[in-house]
Scaffold this motif. Structure first.
Motif, short mmCIF file in Angstrom:
data_model
loop_
_atom_site.label_atom_id
_atom_site.label_comp_id
_atom_site.label_asym_id
_atom_site.label_seq_id
_atom_site.Cartn_x
_atom_site.Cartn_y
_atom_site.Cartn_z
N GLN A 8 -6.47 -20.22 -3.53
CA GLN A 8 -5.21 -21.14 -5.16
C GLN A 8 -4.67 -22.54 -4.30
O GLN A 8 -4.46 -23.00 -5.26
N GLN A 9 -4.03 -22.40 -2.85
CA GLN A 9 -3.27 -23.04 -2.23
C GLN A 9 -4.48 -24.80 -2.75
O GLN A 9 -3.51 -26.04 -2.51
N ALA A 10 -5.72 -23.92 -2.07
CA ALA A 10 -6.10 -25.84 -2.10
C ALA A 10 -6.65 -26.10 -3.50
O ALA A 10 -7.19 -27.12 -3.81
N ALA A 11 -6.88 -25.29 -4.36
CA ALA A 11 -6.79 -25.63 -5.77
C ALA A 11 -5.50 -26.42 -6.27
O ALA A 11 -6.36 -27.34 -6.13
N ASP A 12 -4.19 -26.08 -5.76
CA ASP A 12 -3.18 -26.98 -6.16
C ASP A 12 -3.12 -28.11 -5.39
O ASP A 12 -2.69 -28.95 -5.93
N LYS A 13 -3.52 -28.00 -4.27
CA LYS A 13 -3.80 -29.15 -3.81
C LYS A 13 -4.18 -29.86 -3.68
O LYS A 13 -4.57 -31.54 -3.62
N TRP A 14 -5.86 -30.00 -3.74
CA TRP A 14 -6.95 -30.86 -4.48
C TRP A 14 -6.77 -30.54 -6.20
O TRP A 14 -7.76 -32.14 -6.59
N GLY A 15 -6.41 -30.79 -7.10
CA GLY A 15 -6.14 -30.43 -8.35
C GLY A 15 -7.60 -30.42 -8.95
O GLY A 15 -8.03 -30.69 -9.79
N ILE A 16 -8.27 -29.19 -8.04
CA ILE A 16 -9.52 -28.78 -8.76
C ILE A 16 -9.02 -27.18 -8.74
O ILE A 16 -8.68 -26.73 -8.61
#
Length: 58
Positions: A8-16
């Motif tokens: 979830q944090q990676a998705a928020d960070k990268w916008g995917i």
């Protein structure tokens, strides 16, 4: 686990999407990603993989 982030944090960070992050982990396209049961741990300093579906314009 301080050097890792969640899907979830990676998705928020990268916008995917979360699902796209999971797929990238399954395909070993995120360097250093580790699987713990049903969850993935992604290094904080991991870079977003290039989108192989897009072609560069010359």
């Amino acid at each position: 686990m301080l050097n890792y982030i969640s899907v979830q944090q990676a998705a928020d960070k990268w916008g995917i999407s979360k699902r796209r992050i999971q797929k990238l982990c399954e395909e070993n396209r995120i360097t250093g990603a580790i699987r713990f049961g049903h969850a993935w741990a992604i290094p904080k300093d991991a870079e977003k993989p290039l989108d192989a579906r897009k072609k560069k314009a010359f």
